[in-house]
Design a protein around this motif. Sequence first.
Motif, PDB file in Angstrom:
ATOM      1  N   GLY A 243      35.382  46.319  36.261  1.00 41.52           N
ATOM      2  CA  GLY A 243      34.811  45.833  37.850  1.00 41.52           C
ATOM      3  C   GLY A 243      35.922  45.334  38.442  1.00 41.52           C
ATOM      4  O   GLY A 243      36.881  44.706  37.801  1.00 41.52           O
ATOM      5  N   ALA A 244      36.044  45.576  39.752  1.00 40.30           N
ATOM      6  CA  ALA A 244      37.252  45.235  40.697  1.00 40.30           C
ATOM      7  C   ALA A 244      37.329  43.741  40.764  1.00 40.30           C
ATOM      8  O   ALA A 244      38.355  43.143  40.916  1.00 40.30           O
ATOM      9  N   ASP A 245      36.269  43.143  40.657  1.00 36.52           N
ATOM     10  CA  ASP A 245      36.474  41.566  40.556  1.00 36.52           C
ATOM     11  C   ASP A 245      36.636  40.990  39.209  1.00 36.52           C
ATOM     12  O   ASP A 245      36.674  39.523  39.251  1.00 36.52           O
ATOM     13  N   SER A 246      36.703  41.679  38.239  1.00 37.47           N
ATOM     14  CA  SER A 246      36.962  40.960  37.110  1.00 37.47           C
ATOM     15  C   SER A 246      37.999  40.205  36.883  1.00 37.47           C
ATOM     16  O   SER A 246      39.294  40.365  37.190  1.00 37.47           O
ATOM     17  N   PRO A 247      38.054  38.979  36.158  1.00 39.18           N
ATOM     18  CA  PRO A 247      38.935  37.748  36.264  1.00 39.18           C
ATOM     19  C   PRO A 247      39.965  38.333  35.342  1.00 39.18           C
ATOM     20  O   PRO A 247      41.255  38.094  35.678  1.00 39.18           O
ATOM     21  N   SER A 248      39.687  39.124  34.193  1.00 37.60           N
ATOM     22  CA  SER A 248      40.880  39.669  33.281  1.00 37.60           C
ATOM     23  C   SER A 248      41.722  40.843  34.082  1.00 37.60           C
ATOM     24  O   SER A 248      43.014  40.857  33.928  1.00 37.60           O
TER      25      SER A 248
END
Length: 161
Positions: free
Chosen positions: A89-94
């Motif tokens: 996911g583009a908004d993934s923190p990792s």
Amino acid sequence: MKALKYLILFLLIIAASVAPAYAEDDDNTLYVFGSKESLDLGKARWASFEDNGITVITKDIKDFDAYKNKTNILVMATLKDKAAEDILGADSPSLKHAKRMESSVYANVADKFENGQSIFLFLGRDAADAERKAVDTREDWWPVLASCFDVTLIMKDLFQY
């Protein structure tokens, strides 16, 4: 009698055209995505999988979208590859952290595109960095991946030490 021969011929043609689709979706198939370099770096590993009854289909990472619904997937990606954003996911923190710090990431993502699906993602600055992440985290991901298949593989054989 002639109609029966045509019916049998027709059924054989239908069966032959459907058979390859079932073979590729076999539970013992692992789809591996990466650049040519990353696929070459893991070549001995993929051969070891095949020696133990797992069908390995290697594909260029650019083809990920066409196969993302397969059951067992391993992805060797770089920070620039779209597949990493699709999986995490583009908004993934990792993913955001990895891009900001130019660091590597290992992720095991279940049921992302299909129920019962396992995706193993090794993300690095380049192919060599993704490969290092796969080697460094093998105790984390190997037991999970091995449980996806009805075979016994020894990690020592897989990593050649």
